[in-house]
Design a protein around this motif. Structure first.
Motif, PDB file in Angstrom:
ATOM      1  N   ALA A  97       1.807 -11.418   8.224  1.00 18.05           N
ATOM      2  CA  ALA A  97       2.755 -11.488   7.108  1.00 18.05           C
ATOM      3  C   ALA A  97       3.177 -12.926   6.835  1.00 18.05           C
ATOM      4  O   ALA A  97       3.232 -13.364   5.675  1.00 18.05           O
ATOM      5  N   LEU A  98       3.475 -13.673   7.883  1.00 18.42           N
ATOM      6  CA  LEU A  98       3.888 -15.063   7.712  1.00 18.42           C
ATOM      7  C   LEU A  98       2.770 -15.903   7.102  1.00 18.42           C
ATOM      8  O   LEU A  98       3.020 -16.797   6.281  1.00 18.42           O
ATOM      9  N   THR A  99       1.531 -15.619   7.479  1.00 13.34           N
ATOM     10  CA  THR A  99       0.393 -16.350   6.919  1.00 13.34           C
ATOM     11  C   THR A  99       0.240 -16.078   5.428  1.00 13.34           C
ATOM     12  O   THR A  99      -0.031 -16.990   4.634  1.00 13.34           O
ATOM     13  N   VAL A 100       0.423 -14.821   5.020  1.00 13.43           N
ATOM     14  CA  VAL A 100       0.336 -14.473   3.591  1.00 13.43           C
ATOM     15  C   VAL A 100       1.456 -15.148   2.801  1.00 13.43           C
ATOM     16  O   VAL A 100       1.238 -15.656   1.694  1.00 13.43           O
ATOM     17  N   ILE A 101       2.667 -15.170   3.357  1.00  9.03           N
ATOM     18  CA  ILE A 101       3.783 -15.859   2.707  1.00  9.03           C
ATOM     19  C   ILE A 101       3.446 -17.333   2.492  1.00  9.03           C
ATOM     20  O   ILE A 101       3.660 -17.896   1.406  1.00  9.03           O
TER      21      ILE A 101
END
Length: 437
Positions: A97-101
């Motif tokens: 999720a953090l990578t997509v953000i």
């Protein structure tokens, strides 16, 4: 329907005695820092409206639509995220999720059309943020804590406000002096930096390190639950047949409308309409973040001791009254009555979260985190509608006043809805998860 056999899982370490400080508090600390680091993306939308309007001549309604897509996906992804954490583990879901953000935020630097803002900031950042957010806090709390759940929920919920406190002044300064693009890059880097921290330090379950949850009995780590999406939908259909779900969803939709959708997104441009500098308005939002920490932690403490539905009714009633006074407080400079509003609103900002999670847990037991994910979806849908409609109202009427008054009235409705939520009899257990086909 037949129950799907659980997938085999590696044996958990043998139980052992906790140290002087239980490992659950370290898990909570890691989650707290992670949410702070990821909070940068929540600080930026209100700062983007005026710069994007000035550079691209996009209407506030158009920009508000992109923000509304972000907020809606943030909420609609949450229940599936809770189920995915059960299936694949907290670390894997949160790191992805953090990578997509990070990817979505940095991509906005090269956008030239409004549809790209919707795609990058609305879709990518919305999906990424929804895959962790409050579902992450609820899952960590449910797994690692049996006692002090209300307090821990309040602390982790307050982490988002702490992140706003850290990033909002910095981002507003960057937007004011260097434009919005360096601010978007800062958001991207903040999300990316947290990824190794999550992967190396967070554990999915207390049994992974041979411990019982704080205040509870040791239990082996449950096998991964297959069919995460199917499970999330099954829990929704089950919960939707009960009255408390719709009351919780309705009150939380109004909560989102009056916080993320309205104040977080439109307070800065509304204050700017009255001649207040952007940095001063952003500073006031940061002060909301300071008192949000105090209010949310206190709300968690209250939730451990008082009836949750009564707390919700009080919170919504006070919020509605404060919003009715906001239009007459707007001025070119910061003055004491406005500071009082900011402090008051900050204490109430997400104080609603600990009692809402407690009511989900009370009525839905083991499914409580996923049910809260769906309740959070309603929060974000409410936020999304108001983020868009408030921008349209500003374009149509030249003022935000009508929106403040309408939001105050909605909060009064939420207070009444909270009082209608029935109490579950202490002796009646929550129903089990529906069988999977």
């Amino acid at each position: 329907m037949t129950q799907t056999a659980p997938a085999p899982t590696a044996p958990s370490p043998a139980p052992r005695r906790p140290g002087r400080i239980h490992r659950a508090w370290f898990a909570a600390a890691v989650a707290f820092v992670t949410i702070i680091g990821a909070a940068a993306f929540a600080s930026l939308p209100g700062l983007l409206i005026e710069p994007l309007h000035a550079e691209f001549d996009w209407s506030r309604g158009t920009i508000g639509f992109a923000v509304s897509v972000n907020l809606a996906l943030y909420g609609l992804t949450a229940p599936f995220a809770a189920a995915l954490m059960d299936r694949f583990g907290i670390r894997t879901v949160v790191a992805c999720a953090l990578t997509v953000i990070s990817a979505g935020s940095v991509a906005t630097v090269w956008m030239t059309a409004s549809w790209q803002l919707v795609l990058y900031w609305g879709v990518l950042v919305g999906l990424g943020s929804g895959s962790m957010a409050l579902a992450f806090a609820a899952t960590v709390t449910n797994r690692w804590f049996t006692a002090r759940r209300g307090l821990v929920t309040g602390i982790l919920t307050a982490a988002g406000a702490s992140g706003q406190l850290v990033f909002l002044p910095l981002l507003s300064w960057l937007v004011e002096h260097n434009g919005w693009r360096p601010a978007a890059v800062t958001v991207s880097l903040a999300a990316l930096v947290v990824v190794p921290f999550v992967w190396l330090l967070l554990r999915d379950h207390p049994a992974d390190v041979g411990l019982a949850p704080y205040g509870g009995e040791y239990a082996a780590r449950p096998a991964p639950v297959p069919g995460a999406a199917r499970r999330a939908v099954a829990v929704l259909f089950k919960a939707a047949r009960t009255g408390p779900f719709w009351l919780l969803a309705g009150t939380f939709a109004i909560c989102g409308a009056s916080t993320n959708g309205l104040v977080k997104t439109h307070f800065v441009p509304a204050a700017h309409d009255h001649g207040m500098p952007v940095t001063a308005a952003a500073g006031l939002l940061a002060v909301i973040g300071v008192f949000d920490v105090v209010g949310t932690v206190a709300s968690g403490w209250f939730t451990d001791r008082f009836e949750a539905r009564r707390l919700l009714a009080v919170y919504y009633a006070l919020r509605g009254v404060s919003l009715l006074f906001l239009p007459v407080l707007m001025a070119p400079s910061v003055h004491p009555p406005m500071v009082f509003f900011i402090v008051f609103y900050g204490l109430d900002w997400v104080a609603t979260v600990p009692p809402t999670i407690a009511l989900c847990r009370e009525h839905y037991g083991e499914d409580g985190a996923i049910v809260f994910g769906w309740v959070l979806a309603s929060h974000q849908v409410g936020a999304a509608l108001v983020a868009f409609l408030a921008g349209v109202a500003r374009d149509a009427f030249g003022s935000y006043d009508l929106v403040w008054y309408a939001s105050g009235a909605l909060c009064a409705v939420a207070a009444l809805m909270a009082m209608v939520i029935r109490r579950r009899s202490p002796g009646r257990p929550a129903a089990p998860l529906p069988a999977m086909p």
